[in-house]
Design a protein around this motif. Structure first.
Motif, PDB file in Angstrom:
ATOM      1  N   TYR A 219      54.476  45.663  44.412  1.00 31.01           N
ATOM      2  CA  TYR A 219      53.129  45.113  44.522  1.00 31.01           C
ATOM      3  C   TYR A 219      53.158  43.886  45.435  1.00 31.01           C
ATOM      4  CZ  TYR A 219      52.559  48.081  40.451  1.00 31.01           C
ATOM      5  OH  TYR A 219      52.552  49.152  39.598  1.00 31.01           O
ATOM      6  N   PRO A 220      52.081  43.624  46.195  1.00 36.52           N
ATOM      7  CA  PRO A 220      52.086  42.568  47.223  1.00 36.52           C
ATOM      8  C   PRO A 220      51.724  41.174  46.714  1.00 36.52           C
ATOM      9  CG  PRO A 220      50.036  43.779  47.328  1.00 36.52           C
ATOM     10  CD  PRO A 220      50.868  44.436  46.247  1.00 36.52           C
ATOM     11  N   PHE A 221      52.306  40.751  45.602  1.00 37.37           N
ATOM     12  CA  PHE A 221      51.917  39.467  45.006  1.00 37.37           C
ATOM     13  C   PHE A 221      52.111  38.295  45.974  1.00 37.37           C
ATOM     14  CE2 PHE A 221      53.409  41.853  41.119  1.00 37.37           C
ATOM     15  CZ  PHE A 221      52.137  42.191  40.700  1.00 37.37           C
ATOM     16  N   SER A 222      53.229  38.261  46.699  1.00 32.17           N
ATOM     17  CA  SER A 222      53.535  37.121  47.560  1.00 32.17           C
ATOM     18  C   SER A 222      52.613  37.029  48.769  1.00 32.17           C
ATOM     19  CB  SER A 222      54.983  37.193  48.033  1.00 32.17           C
ATOM     20  OG  SER A 222      55.187  38.354  48.813  1.00 32.17           O
ATOM     21  N   LYS A 223      51.969  38.124  49.148  1.00 31.93           N
ATOM     22  CA  LYS A 223      51.113  38.141  50.338  1.00 31.93           C
ATOM     23  C   LYS A 223      49.649  37.876  50.022  1.00 31.93           C
ATOM     24  CE  LYS A 223      54.155  41.454  52.511  1.00 31.93           C
ATOM     25  NZ  LYS A 223      54.324  42.843  52.946  1.00 31.93           N
ATOM     26  N   MET A 224      49.320  37.727  48.751  1.00 33.41           N
ATOM     27  CA  MET A 224      47.917  37.603  48.356  1.00 33.41           C
ATOM     28  C   MET A 224      47.421  36.154  48.415  1.00 33.41           C
ATOM     29  SD  MET A 224      47.877  40.269  45.162  1.00 33.41           S
ATOM     30  CE  MET A 224      46.110  40.223  44.876  1.00 33.41           C
ATOM     31  N   ALA A 225      46.190  35.993  48.881  1.00 37.92           N
ATOM     32  CA  ALA A 225      45.511  34.699  48.856  1.00 37.92           C
ATOM     33  C   ALA A 225      44.542  34.706  47.671  1.00 37.92           C
ATOM     34  CB  ALA A 225      44.751  34.482  50.155  1.00 37.92           C
ATOM     35  N   ILE A 226      44.076  33.544  47.282  1.00 39.29           N
ATOM     36  CA  ILE A 226      43.131  33.462  46.171  1.00 39.29           C
ATOM     37  C   ILE A 226      41.892  34.285  46.513  1.00 39.29           C
ATOM     38  CG2 ILE A 226      41.631  31.914  44.856  1.00 39.29           C
ATOM     39  CD1 ILE A 226      43.796  29.771  45.182  1.00 39.29           C
ATOM     40  N   GLY A 227      41.493  35.156  45.592  1.00 39.30           N
ATOM     41  CA  GLY A 227      40.348  36.035  45.794  1.00 39.30           C
ATOM     42  C   GLY A 227      40.727  37.430  46.256  1.00 39.30           C
ATOM     43  N   ASP A 228      41.961  37.620  46.753  1.00 40.35           N
ATOM     44  CA  ASP A 228      42.420  38.948  47.164  1.00 40.35           C
ATOM     45  C   ASP A 228      42.673  39.806  45.932  1.00 40.35           C
ATOM     46  OD1 ASP A 228      42.366  38.102  49.762  1.00 40.35           O
ATOM     47  OD2 ASP A 228      44.542  38.030  50.033  1.00 40.35           O
ATOM     48  N   SER A 229      42.539  41.123  46.106  1.00 39.50           N
ATOM     49  CA  SER A 229      42.793  42.035  44.997  1.00 39.50           C
ATOM     50  C   SER A 229      43.298  43.361  45.536  1.00 39.50           C
ATOM     51  CB  SER A 229      41.526  42.267  44.170  1.00 39.50           C
ATOM     52  OG  SER A 229      40.564  42.986  44.910  1.00 39.50           O
ATOM     53  N   PHE A 230      43.891  44.147  44.649  1.00 38.54           N
ATOM     54  CA  PHE A 230      44.280  45.506  44.997  1.00 38.54           C
ATOM     55  C   PHE A 230      44.003  46.405  43.802  1.00 38.54           C
ATOM     56  CE2 PHE A 230      48.191  43.597  43.352  1.00 38.54           C
ATOM     57  CZ  PHE A 230      48.674  44.566  42.479  1.00 38.54           C
ATOM     58  N   GLU A 231      43.769  47.684  44.095  1.00 41.69           N
ATOM     59  CA  GLU A 231      43.460  48.659  43.057  1.00 41.69           C
ATOM     60  C   GLU A 231      44.750  49.132  42.403  1.00 41.69           C
ATOM     61  OE1 GLU A 231      41.524  53.059  42.926  1.00 41.69           O
ATOM     62  OE2 GLU A 231      40.491  51.553  44.152  1.00 41.69           O
ATOM     63  N   CYS A 232      44.750  49.185  41.080  1.00 39.92           N
ATOM     64  CA  CYS A 232      45.908  49.663  40.321  1.00 39.92           C
ATOM     65  C   CYS A 232      45.878  51.188  40.255  1.00 39.92           C
ATOM     66  CB  CYS A 232      45.885  49.104  38.906  1.00 39.92           C
ATOM     67  SG  CYS A 232      45.868  47.315  38.813  1.00 39.92           S
ATOM     68  N   GLU A 233      47.052  51.775  40.185  1.00 42.03           N
ATOM     69  CA  GLU A 233      47.140  53.222  39.996  1.00 42.03           C
ATOM     70  C   GLU A 233      46.542  53.555  38.628  1.00 42.03           C
ATOM     71  OE1 GLU A 233      51.142  54.746  40.604  1.00 42.03           O
ATOM     72  OE2 GLU A 233      51.568  52.961  41.782  1.00 42.03           O
ATOM     73  N   PRO A 234      45.929  54.723  38.491  1.00 39.21           N
ATOM     74  CA  PRO A 234      45.344  55.095  37.199  1.00 39.21           C
ATOM     75  C   PRO A 234      46.369  55.031  36.064  1.00 39.21           C
ATOM     76  CG  PRO A 234      44.678  56.649  38.893  1.00 39.21           C
ATOM     77  CD  PRO A 234      45.715  55.745  39.507  1.00 39.21           C
ATOM     78  N   GLY A 235      46.033  54.315  35.012  1.00 35.34           N
ATOM     79  CA  GLY A 235      46.906  54.198  33.850  1.00 35.34           C
ATOM     80  C   GLY A 235      48.065  53.229  34.002  1.00 35.34           C
ATOM     81  N   LYS A 236      48.144  52.511  35.130  1.00 31.54           N
ATOM     82  CA  LYS A 236      49.278  51.610  35.382  1.00 31.54           C
ATOM     83  C   LYS A 236      48.898  50.130  35.316  1.00 31.54           C
ATOM     84  CE  LYS A 236      52.388  54.750  36.480  1.00 31.54           C
ATOM     85  NZ  LYS A 236      53.653  54.899  35.814  1.00 31.54           N
ATOM     86  N   HIS A 237      47.691  49.808  34.808  1.00 28.62           N
ATOM     87  CA  HIS A 237      47.266  48.411  34.821  1.00 28.62           C
ATOM     88  C   HIS A 237      48.132  47.525  33.932  1.00 28.62           C
ATOM     89  CE1 HIS A 237      44.920  50.349  31.633  1.00 28.62           C
ATOM     90  NE2 HIS A 237      44.926  49.186  31.014  1.00 28.62           N
ATOM     91  N   HIS A 238      48.679  48.064  32.847  1.00 31.63           N
ATOM     92  CA  HIS A 238      49.580  47.261  32.013  1.00 31.63           C
ATOM     93  C   HIS A 238      50.869  46.950  32.765  1.00 31.63           C
ATOM     94  CE1 HIS A 238      47.090  47.458  28.476  1.00 31.63           C
ATOM     95  NE2 HIS A 238      47.030  48.778  28.553  1.00 31.63           N
TER      96      HIS A 238
END
Length: 77
Positions: A23-42
């Motif tokens: 997952y691109p945590f290090s590349k994210m700025a405040i307010g950025d988001s990405f869609e989780c795979e179905p059933g993988k949000h946990h």
């Protein structure tokens, strides 16, 4: 007797070869988001928590249901 040394810097953690960041945590700025795979949000939430702890990052993330239905992960701080 064990000799105690001071002033020796801690070496950084080694990343196992081939272990790409999923997952691109290090590349994210405040307010950025990405869609989780179905059933993988946990899994995304656990990975974000572990990433922050392991890197010593002050980033904060929130995983919630997005406006169009699927779960999303936002960087909030």
């Amino acid at each position: 007797m064990i000799k105690i040394d001071s002033g020796i810097p801690l070496t950084p953690r080694k990343v196992a070869p081939g272990s790409a960041q999923k997952y691109p945590f290090s590349k994210m700025a405040i307010g950025d988001s990405f869609e989780c795979e179905p059933g993988k949000h946990h899994s995304v939430k656990n990975c974000a928590t572990r990433w922050c702890r392991n890197t010593g990052s002050a980033f904060r993330f929130s995983v919630r249901v997005g406006p169009n239905g699927p779960h999303r992960c936002w960087r909030v701080a």
